[in-house]
Every structure is written in C-alpha cells, then in structure tokens.
Design a protein around this motif. Structure first.
Motif, PDB file in Angstrom:
ATOM      1  N   CYS A  32       0.819  -1.214   0.000  1.00 21.09           N
ATOM      2  CA  CYS A  32       0.000   0.000   0.000  1.00 21.09           C
ATOM      3  C   CYS A  32       0.851   1.261   0.000  1.00 21.09           C
ATOM      4  CB  CYS A  32      -0.942  -0.018   1.209  1.00 21.09           C
ATOM      5  SG  CYS A  32      -2.296  -1.203   1.062  1.00 21.09           S
ATOM      6  N   ARG A  33       1.966   1.220   0.705  1.00 22.61           N
ATOM      7  CA  ARG A  33       2.854   2.391   0.709  1.00 22.61           C
ATOM      8  C   ARG A  33       3.344   2.688  -0.704  1.00 22.61           C
ATOM      9  NH1 ARG A  33       4.661   0.284   5.685  1.00 22.61           N
ATOM     10  NH2 ARG A  33       6.417  -0.797   4.689  1.00 22.61           N
ATOM     11  N   ALA A  34       3.603   1.646  -1.476  1.00 22.35           N
ATOM     12  CA  ALA A  34       4.049   1.839  -2.852  1.00 22.35           C
ATOM     13  C   ALA A  34       2.971   2.500  -3.700  1.00 22.35           C
ATOM     14  CB  ALA A  34       4.455   0.505  -3.465  1.00 22.35           C
ATOM     15  N   LEU A  35       1.713   2.303  -3.293  1.00 24.71           N
ATOM     16  CA  LEU A  35       0.593   2.901  -4.007  1.00 24.71           C
ATOM     17  C   LEU A  35       0.133   4.213  -3.376  1.00 24.71           C
ATOM     18  CD1 LEU A  35      -1.558  -0.327  -4.550  1.00 24.71           C
ATOM     19  CD2 LEU A  35      -0.125   0.833  -6.243  1.00 24.71           C
ATOM     20  N   HIS A  36       0.786   4.618  -2.286  1.00 20.01           N
ATOM     21  CA  HIS A  36       0.427   5.833  -1.556  1.00 20.01           C
ATOM     22  C   HIS A  36      -1.019   5.786  -1.085  1.00 20.01           C
ATOM     23  CE1 HIS A  36       4.250   7.516  -2.850  1.00 20.01           C
ATOM     24  NE2 HIS A  36       3.935   7.193  -4.102  1.00 20.01           N
ATOM     25  N   VAL A  37      -1.405   4.649  -0.524  1.00 15.93           N
ATOM     26  CA  VAL A  37      -2.756   4.475   0.000  1.00 15.93           C
ATOM     27  C   VAL A  37      -2.668   3.678   1.295  1.00 15.93           C
ATOM     28  CG1 VAL A  37      -3.148   2.342  -1.317  1.00 15.93           C
ATOM     29  CG2 VAL A  37      -5.093   3.700  -0.573  1.00 15.93           C
ATOM     30  N   HIS A  38      -3.560   3.976   2.227  1.00  9.67           N
ATOM     31  CA  HIS A  38      -3.611   3.213   3.477  1.00  9.67           C
ATOM     32  C   HIS A  38      -4.431   1.956   3.238  1.00  9.67           C
ATOM     33  CE1 HIS A  38      -4.670   2.166   7.649  1.00  9.67           C
ATOM     34  NE2 HIS A  38      -3.544   2.811   7.963  1.00  9.67           N
ATOM     35  N   PRO A  39      -4.068   0.834   3.884  1.00  6.46           N
ATOM     36  CA  PRO A  39      -4.843  -0.403   3.677  1.00  6.46           C
ATOM     37  C   PRO A  39      -6.342  -0.227   3.898  1.00  6.46           C
ATOM     38  CG  PRO A  39      -2.806  -0.919   4.828  1.00  6.46           C
ATOM     39  CD  PRO A  39      -2.861   0.588   4.712  1.00  6.46           C
ATOM     40  N   SER A  40      -6.718   0.617   4.857  1.00  6.78           N
ATOM     41  CA  SER A  40      -8.140   0.820   5.135  1.00  6.78           C
ATOM     42  C   SER A  40      -8.849   1.590   4.024  1.00  6.78           C
ATOM     43  CB  SER A  40      -8.322   1.551   6.465  1.00  6.78           C
ATOM     44  OG  SER A  40      -7.775   2.860   6.399  1.00  6.78           O
ATOM     45  N   GLU A  41      -8.080   2.237   3.139  1.00 12.64           N
ATOM     46  CA  GLU A  41      -8.668   3.017   2.047  1.00 12.64           C
ATOM     47  C   GLU A  41      -8.846   2.201   0.763  1.00 12.64           C
ATOM     48  OE1 GLU A  41      -6.797   7.374   3.265  1.00 12.64           O
ATOM     49  OE2 GLU A  41      -5.656   6.030   1.959  1.00 12.64           O
ATOM     50  N   LEU A  42      -8.340   0.969   0.743  1.00 13.25           N
ATOM     51  CA  LEU A  42      -8.443   0.147  -0.453  1.00 13.25           C
ATOM     52  C   LEU A  42      -9.893  -0.176  -0.762  1.00 13.25           C
ATOM     53  CD1 LEU A  42      -5.570  -2.437   0.106  1.00 13.25           C
ATOM     54  CD2 LEU A  42      -5.625  -0.638  -1.633  1.00 13.25           C
ATOM     55  N   GLN A  43     -10.272   0.002  -2.014  1.00 13.37           N
ATOM     56  CA  GLN A  43     -11.577  -0.423  -2.470  1.00 13.37           C
ATOM     57  C   GLN A  43     -11.534  -1.926  -2.776  1.00 13.37           C
ATOM     58  OE1 GLN A  43     -14.248   1.897  -2.484  1.00 13.37           O
ATOM     59  NE2 GLN A  43     -12.601   2.896  -1.356  1.00 13.37           N
ATOM     60  N   PHE A  44     -12.702  -2.530  -2.874  1.00  9.28           N
ATOM     61  CA  PHE A  44     -12.765  -3.973  -3.108  1.00  9.28           C
ATOM     62  C   PHE A  44     -11.936  -4.384  -4.317  1.00  9.28           C
ATOM     63  CE2 PHE A  44     -14.773  -7.387  -5.564  1.00  9.28           C
ATOM     64  CZ  PHE A  44     -14.656  -8.448  -4.680  1.00  9.28           C
ATOM     65  N   VAL A  45     -12.101  -3.680  -5.435  1.00  7.12           N
ATOM     66  CA  VAL A  45     -11.399  -4.067  -6.654  1.00  7.12           C
ATOM     67  C   VAL A  45      -9.894  -3.916  -6.500  1.00  7.12           C
ATOM     68  CG1 VAL A  45     -13.340  -3.654  -8.208  1.00  7.12           C
ATOM     69  CG2 VAL A  45     -11.786  -1.770  -7.645  1.00  7.12           C
ATOM     70  N   GLU A  46      -9.447  -2.920  -5.712  1.00  3.76           N
ATOM     71  CA  GLU A  46      -8.019  -2.742  -5.485  1.00  3.76           C
ATOM     72  C   GLU A  46      -7.453  -3.869  -4.628  1.00  3.76           C
ATOM     73  OE1 GLU A  46      -7.262   2.001  -5.383  1.00  3.76           O
ATOM     74  OE2 GLU A  46      -8.570   1.235  -3.808  1.00  3.76           O
ATOM     75  N   LEU A  47      -8.173  -4.216  -3.569  1.00  4.45           N
ATOM     76  CA  LEU A  47      -7.719  -5.299  -2.705  1.00  4.45           C
ATOM     77  C   LEU A  47      -7.694  -6.619  -3.476  1.00  4.45           C
ATOM     78  CD1 LEU A  47      -6.903  -6.310   0.108  1.00  4.45           C
ATOM     79  CD2 LEU A  47      -9.335  -6.603   0.620  1.00  4.45           C
ATOM     80  N   ARG A  48      -8.738  -6.881  -4.227  1.00  2.96           N
ATOM     81  CA  ARG A  48      -8.778  -8.110  -5.032  1.00  2.96           C
ATOM     82  C   ARG A  48      -7.618  -8.159  -6.013  1.00  2.96           C
ATOM     83  NH1 ARG A  48     -13.996  -8.832  -8.730  1.00  2.96           N
ATOM     84  NH2 ARG A  48     -12.939  -7.116  -9.799  1.00  2.96           N
ATOM     85  N   SER A  49      -7.315  -7.041  -6.643  1.00  3.30           N
ATOM     86  CA  SER A  49      -6.217  -6.984  -7.604  1.00  3.30           C
ATOM     87  C   SER A  49      -4.870  -7.232  -6.922  1.00  3.30           C
ATOM     88  CB  SER A  49      -6.212  -5.628  -8.311  1.00  3.30           C
ATOM     89  OG  SER A  49      -5.147  -5.537  -9.231  1.00  3.30           O
ATOM     90  N   LEU A  50      -4.668  -6.628  -5.744  1.00  8.46           N
ATOM     91  CA  LEU A  50      -3.429  -6.841  -5.006  1.00  8.46           C
ATOM     92  C   LEU A  50      -3.275  -8.300  -4.604  1.00  8.46           C
ATOM     93  CD1 LEU A  50      -3.165  -3.712  -2.661  1.00  8.46           C
ATOM     94  CD2 LEU A  50      -1.627  -4.333  -4.537  1.00  8.46           C
ATOM     95  N   MET A  51      -4.363  -8.893  -4.145  1.00 10.55           N
ATOM     96  CA  MET A  51      -4.313 -10.307  -3.747  1.00 10.55           C
ATOM     97  C   MET A  51      -3.982 -11.189  -4.940  1.00 10.55           C
ATOM     98  SD  MET A  51      -7.576 -10.691  -1.166  1.00 10.55           S
ATOM     99  CE  MET A  51      -7.525 -10.093   0.516  1.00 10.55           C
ATOM    100  N   ALA A  52      -4.637 -10.944  -6.067  1.00  9.42           N
ATOM    101  CA  ALA A  52      -4.407 -11.755  -7.260  1.00  9.42           C
ATOM    102  C   ALA A  52      -2.960 -11.627  -7.746  1.00  9.42           C
ATOM    103  CB  ALA A  52      -5.378 -11.348  -8.363  1.00  9.42           C
TER     104      ALA A  52
END
Length: 207
Positions: free
Chosen positions: A177-197
């Motif tokens: 998340c730091r690499a994306l300049h976003v806090h984990p709590s700010e991740l949207q569903f599609v972003e979290l799914r993409s990171l996991m994949a």
C-alpha cells in the motif's frame, strides 16, 4: 471453467468489524483458483443497486452468504436484511432461472452452527457452516466448498496452506500500500482483489 463456472458471489456484511473475515474469504476464493465478485466491485450511480446485485448473481455459479449479522442496529434498533435478501435472490435464481442458473451452489456461513434456526429456519437443508468469527475457519469453509465444486479437476490448496499464504500477504500488505500511496483501510474492493491476485501470481509456487 468459463467465467460463470469460476465466479463466486460474496454476500456478506461490509462493516469494519467484519472486514477480517471478508478479506480472508476473498483471498481464499482467489487462492482456490476462482474469481471473487461483490456488489462493491462497481461504483455506478447510474445503475440501481438491486439491479447491479441481480446482474452479479446472474453471472456467478457459486455464492458465499454470511448471515451472521442479525443483531439490532444501535442507531435504529432494527436488524439488517441485505444478506438475507441477496441469499433469497441467489436461491431463487437457482430454483427458477433457466439453463446454467440451475447449476448454482451456495455456502451459507453463520457465527454459530445452528443459530439460523432461531431466525431463518426455512433454509434448513442448505450447506450452513459456522466460522465462529474466526477468519481461518471461514477460509476452511470456503476451501471445502470450492474443492467440492472443482470436483477433483483442479489442485486446490489445503486450508492450512491458504491460511499461511494469507498471513504472509497481510504482513506484506502495508508495504504494498505504501508503494501505491494508500492506506490499507482506504483500499476499495477491486483494489484489494487486484493486489491479492497479483501477490498470489507472484508467490504461487509448487509446494
């Protein structure tokens, strides 16, 4: 498997207290080789919410439905019925839908094994598993359902391995998340799914 046969509709609470289980379920679905779907995946103010939910249900052969949130809301003293409504839509599509809709299969989750009998006894006979508010138990239930769905045609990792991979992903998530300049709590569903994949694609090596 085509997109329909790989798609899993996740029908669950979206509050922060439930997030550990929700995120574990998403990861388990992906680690088992399936595609995680949710009503959160599209933000389109031009599409009526119930139509969006029905469309996603129509596109998914499998459904994971968590009905554990039946307590009264502190703000209004009323329960939330969204999960029960979406479960009903899914079961209705299976019963009355044409063609491949009849192939739908559901996993119903609750915090306790037989608690549903007190508030939704009509679903007796469905596959209802208890997660005890424990993400690892939720992972095990999801893995069991999807391994059965695969029918031995795919190599599905065991629950302990999925849990281990998920723990490793969680450990690395803050750095991702730091690499994306976003806090984990700010991740949207599609972003979290993409990171996991992406993480699974990078780390999924033969064990």
């Amino acid at each position: 498997m085509d997109d329909y046969d790989r798609s899993v509709f996740i029908n669950c609470p979206f509050d922060s207290d439930y997030a550990p289980i929700f995120h574990a379920i998403i990861f388990a679905v992906l680690d088992c080789g399936f595609h995680a779907r949710s009503a959160l995946e599209i933000e389109d103010s031009g599409e009526v919410r119930i139509r969006k939910i029905k469309r996603i249900i129509r596109e998914c052969r499998y459904g994971i439905h968590d009905i554990s949130r039946v307590q009264l809301e502190a703000a209004n003293g009323l329960p939330r019925y969204n999960m029960a409504l979406e479960l009903g839509l899914f079961l209705g599509a299976q019963e009355y839908g044409p063609g491949k809709q009849k192939l739908k299969r559901s996993l119903i989750l609750d915090s306790e094994r037989w608690r549903y009998q007190q508030f939704c006894s009509d679903i007796a006979g469905q596959d209802i598993r208890a997660h005890g508010n424990d993400p690892e138990r939720a992972i095990a239930a999801v893995r069991a359902m999807l391994a059965t769905a695969a029918g031995g045609t795919a190599r599905i990792p065991g629950p302990a391995l999925i849990c281990d991979r998920y723990a490793r992903f969680q450990h690395e998530l803050p750095a991702l998340c730091r690499a994306l300049h976003v806090h984990p709590s700010e991740l949207q569903f599609v972003e979290l799914r993409s990171l996991m994949a992406a993480w699974l694609k990078q780390h999924l090596l033969p064990d």
